[in-house]
Write a protein that holds these residues in place. Structure first.
Motif, PDB file in Angstrom:
ATOM      1  N   UNK A 198     -39.359 -14.505  37.925  1.00  0.00           N
ATOM      2  CA  UNK A 198     -38.076 -13.816  37.831  1.00  0.00           C
ATOM      3  C   UNK A 198     -37.772 -13.441  36.388  1.00  0.00           C
TER       4      UNK A 198
ATOM      5  N   UNK B  13     -37.330  -9.655  35.229  1.00  0.00           N
ATOM      6  CA  UNK B  13     -36.010  -9.181  34.809  1.00  0.00           C
ATOM      7  C   UNK B  13     -36.066  -8.677  33.375  1.00  0.00           C
TER       8      UNK B  13
ATOM      9  N   UNK C  83     -28.448  -7.764  39.426  1.00  0.00           N
ATOM     10  CA  UNK C  83     -29.258  -8.675  38.620  1.00  0.00           C
ATOM     11  C   UNK C  83     -28.526  -9.999  38.410  1.00  0.00           C
TER      12      UNK C  83
ATOM     13  N   UNK D  67     -28.428 -12.172  41.480  1.00  0.00           N
ATOM     14  CA  UNK D  67     -29.714 -12.844  41.736  1.00  0.00           C
ATOM     15  C   UNK D  67     -29.829 -14.076  40.844  1.00  0.00           C
TER      16      UNK D  67
ATOM     17  N   UNK E 258     -20.951 -13.448  35.757  1.00  0.00           N
ATOM     18  CA  UNK E 258     -20.047 -12.316  35.557  1.00  0.00           C
ATOM     19  C   UNK E 258     -20.197 -11.762  34.138  1.00  0.00           C
ATOM     20  N   UNK E 259     -20.271 -12.683  33.170  1.00  0.00           N
ATOM     21  CA  UNK E 259     -20.426 -12.218  31.792  1.00  0.00           C
ATOM     22  C   UNK E 259     -21.790 -11.567  31.596  1.00  0.00           C
TER      23      UNK E 259
ATOM     24  N   UNK F 230     -21.853  -7.873  30.228  1.00  0.00           N
ATOM     25  CA  UNK F 230     -22.470  -7.691  28.924  1.00  0.00           C
ATOM     26  C   UNK F 230     -23.492  -6.559  28.963  1.00  0.00           C
TER      27      UNK F 230
ATOM     28  N   UNK G 177     -32.752  -6.132  22.887  1.00  0.00           N
ATOM     29  CA  UNK G 177     -31.903  -7.303  22.682  1.00  0.00           C
ATOM     30  C   UNK G 177     -31.168  -7.680  23.960  1.00  0.00           C
ATOM     31  N   UNK G 178     -30.653  -6.688  24.671  1.00  0.00           N
ATOM     32  CA  UNK G 178     -29.922  -6.985  25.897  1.00  0.00           C
ATOM     33  C   UNK G 178     -30.858  -7.568  26.958  1.00  0.00           C
TER      34      UNK G 178
ATOM     35  N   UNK H 188     -33.471  -9.258  26.290  1.00  0.00           N
ATOM     36  CA  UNK H 188     -33.762 -10.618  25.810  1.00  0.00           C
ATOM     37  C   UNK H 188     -32.613 -11.562  26.141  1.00  0.00           C
ATOM     38  N   UNK H 189     -31.392 -11.104  25.859  1.00  0.00           N
ATOM     39  CA  UNK H 189     -30.240 -11.986  26.072  1.00  0.00           C
ATOM     40  C   UNK H 189     -30.049 -12.262  27.558  1.00  0.00           C
TER      41      UNK H 189
ATOM     42  N   UNK I   1     -32.713 -14.714  28.410  1.00  0.00           N
ATOM     43  CA  UNK I   1     -32.435 -15.977  27.724  1.00  0.00           C
ATOM     44  C   UNK I   1     -31.322 -16.738  28.426  1.00  0.00           C
ATOM     45  N   UNK I   2     -30.216 -16.041  28.717  1.00  0.00           N
ATOM     46  CA  UNK I   2     -29.085 -16.721  29.342  1.00  0.00           C
ATOM     47  C   UNK I   2     -29.427 -17.121  30.768  1.00  0.00           C
TER      48      UNK I   2
ATOM     49  N   UNK J 220     -31.257 -20.183  30.476  1.00  0.00           N
ATOM     50  CA  UNK J 220     -30.340 -21.265  30.111  1.00  0.00           C
ATOM     51  C   UNK J 220     -29.611 -21.795  31.344  1.00  0.00           C
ATOM     52  N   UNK J 221     -29.175 -20.880  32.199  1.00  0.00           N
ATOM     53  CA  UNK J 221     -28.458 -21.303  33.410  1.00  0.00           C
ATOM     54  C   UNK J 221     -29.405 -22.045  34.353  1.00  0.00           C
TER      55      UNK J 221
END
Lengths: 363, 63, 166
Positions: free
Chosen positions: A205, A209, A238, A241, A285-286, A290, A338-339, A341-342, A345-346, A349-350
């Motif tokens: 995933x 993504x 996205x 998911x 949601x963020x 974002x 960057x987006x 990646x973020x 990354x997030x 993290x979740x």
């Protein structure tokens, strides 16, 4: 962000930058400055919206006739039965399409049902159309681009994978460029955030993504004029998911930390539970907002700067806006990666927080 | 006189900007102090900045 | 917010969901799994190669140490052998010397003994000769005595003088 638009000169400019080197005549019609501004605003708004046909660029002839360069896409709607027809019936939103006795019209890139061939969209006080909306599963411009990216990614990575088998586990060609990124996602995003024990489950995933968002963002910067990730539906998909994966792979500890936070007094536990629960929804949601907002904002800034060239139309303003647009364009290249990646990354993290096993003595 | 909502959104954006600026500044200092931890600091910085950015966008879209 | 909801397109969501989920599963099967497996294999291979290189190095060092030990041992052995040889040589020389000395001593002793015997024999002979001489002298003296007394005495005296000188 709530401005409405449609400016042909800009399409011409996009054309100028990329395809051919004409179009200097683009904004030379004799409209006044304010007209031009509204036109630019409308154009930007139009660019940000989805469309039912794939138009690379369009222009207006001297006789006031609109010309389009592109091809129509299939429209699939469910309105008391499946209806499939070509979007050319809408004549780029200018005409009412008649299908099986029903009449449809495009209004702000959405299909509405109208009464007859001369049927009008009825708007309420807030400029919201009150007409009936059929269920719309059309292959729009964005869906076409998603399919394109789907195919590109599928064949690119399939080829990369088969090169490994043929080449004694060594990458070849494109793979040499992509392998470090794949390894970066594995070693610097998945491993440290999810943990050595569980990261393998999420790799597919995360990799998909990342590359999907990245490639789609990069395509958004090309003058094809597509911008998949500035559709809230795409980023919502996205994010949902990510949310579902987090929720369904979560271990006992995750829920325990949400509903009955260990190590805090009981009244605090009761206060914390709803906050933590709300947090699980805010996180995806963020993610959604974002990605959507970054790409949308980037596109608006880019388009506005390009549009400013036609508003200034002098030797200082135009090169200046061109230079600015150029710099912002480079920045957008960075933002595209960057987006992606973020987001990855997030997400990692979740996932990591979902599968984390806490040492309860430590709390 | 009623204050338009967009002013509030602007205030939130200012706040978010200051916040991200502080994160960036602190990250720079941290990197200068411990260049060997650059990767970890950057990751943490991006995450924190992304979270604040989310608030900024939420404010913008609430308008 | 309201604008976002208004902008939300179910069709796009549907297609994105279908295509994206399909993409995840397709890529998982055809790309990510083989790629990550290959990368893993390669990393394992590199790790193994490094490990075995390390091992080979250690072995090499061990071998070298062994070699050195062997060389040292050999040298010590050679040293010992040389020493032994030298000792044997010295001993042999010493033994030979001793033997020679003993032999020489024995020879000397034998020589001395034979000299002694010779001497004794000589002395005996001398004695017998002296006796014979004495008898002869006595004979002569006796004969002379018979003719001339004076002459006889004179002769005995001179003869005795000669005899003592001998």
């Amino acid at each position: 962000m709530r401005r409405k638009i449609s400016l042909k000169p800009i399409t011409l400019l996009l054309l100028l930058i990329t395809f051919v080197s004409y179009g200097a005549e683009g904004g030379s019609s004799s409209e006044s400055g304010t007209d031009k501004e509204t036109e630019i605003k409308e154009y930007i708004q139009h660019h940000l919206q989805d469309s039912y046909d794939f138009t690379l660029f369009s222009w207006t002839t001297d006789s006031g006739e609109h010309k389009y360069f592109g091809f129509p896409l299939p429209v699939i709607i469910w309105d008391n039965g499946l209806k499939v027809f070509s979007s050319s019936k809408f004549h780029h939103g200018e005409a009412v399409a008649e299908v099986g006795g029903n009449y449809y019209k495009v209004h702000h890139s959405k299909i509405y049902k109208v009464d007859g061939l001369n049927g009008e969209i009825i708007e309420d006080a807030d400029h919201h159309a009150t007409n009936e909306k059929p269920l719309d599963f059309s292959i729009t411009k964005n869906v076409t681009m998603i399919m394109m990216v789907f195919l590109i990614m599928f064949f690119m990575f399939k080829k990369m994978a088969s090169a490994y088998q043929k080449n004694r586990n060594l990458p070849k060609g494109m793979g040499r460029l992509l392998e470090p990124i794949v390894l970066y996602i594995r070693d610097d995003i998945a491993r440290p955030n999810i943990g050595e024990k569980n990261y393998k489950r999420y790799m597919s995933y995360l990799l998909t993504v990342f590359f999907f968002v990245w490639i789609v963002n990069l395509f958004g910067l090309t003058p094809i004029g597509m911008n998949v990730t500035n559709n809230i539906a795409v980023t919502f998909c996205l994010a949902i998911i990510t949310y579902l994966i987090t929720t369904f792979t979560a271990k006992k500890d995750y829920w325990k930390h949400i509903f009955w936070m260990p190590g805090v007094p009981v009244p605090m536990k009761i206060i914390l539970a709803p906050i933590e629960l709300l947090g699980t929804f805010i996180k995806p949601f963020s993610l959604m907002i974002r990605l959507y907002a970054n790409i949308t904002a980037g596109h608006i800034v880019m388009m506005s700067l390009i549009g400013m060239m036609f508003i200034f139309k002098n030797w200082i303003g135009t090169p200046l806006s061109f230079a600015l647009a150029f710099v912002i364009g480079i920045l957008e290249l960075l933002v595209a990666a960057l987006q992606a990646y973020i987001f990855t990354m997030l997400s990692a993290l979740y996932f990591g927080s979902a599968v984390e096993e806490h040492d309860h003595e430590a709390h | 006189m009623e204050i338009p909502a967009i002013v509030g959104a602007g205030l939130v954006v200012i706040g978010a900007g200051i916040g991200i600026g502080k994160i960036g500044g602190s990250a720079m200092e941290a990197i200068a102090r411990q260049p060997e931890a650059t990767g970890k600091i950057q990751t943490a910085m991006l995450i924190a900045a992304a979270l604040i950015e989310g608030i900024g966008f939420a404010a913008l879209f609430a308008v | 917010m309201e604008k976002l909801l208004e902008e939300f397109s179910l069709g796009l969501f549907f297609w994105q969901a279908v295509l994206f989920i399909a993409l995840v599963f397709l890529l998982k099967k055809f790309a990510w799994k083989p790629i990550l497996d290959s990368v893993n294999d390669r990393e394992e291979g590199i790790k193994r190669a490094l490990d075995s290189a390390e091992k080979a190095k250690l072995e090499m060092q061990n071998l070298q140490a062994d070699n050195e030990k062997l060389i040292k041992e050999a040298r010590a052995e050679r040293e010992a052998m040389l020493k032994e040889a030298r000792d044997i040589k010295n001993k042999m020389i010493d033994d030979a010397k001793e033997e020679a000395r003993e032999e020489a001593g024995k020879l000397i002793a034998q020589a001395q003994a034979s000299i002694e015997t010779e001497k004794k024999a000589a002395i005996t002979e001398l004695k017998s000769q002296v006796a014979n001489l004495s008898i002869e002298i006595a004979e002569k003296v006796v004969r002379d005595e018979l003719s001339n007394k004076d002459k006889q005495v004179k002769l005995v005296e001179s003869m005795l003088g000669e005899a003592t000188l001998n």
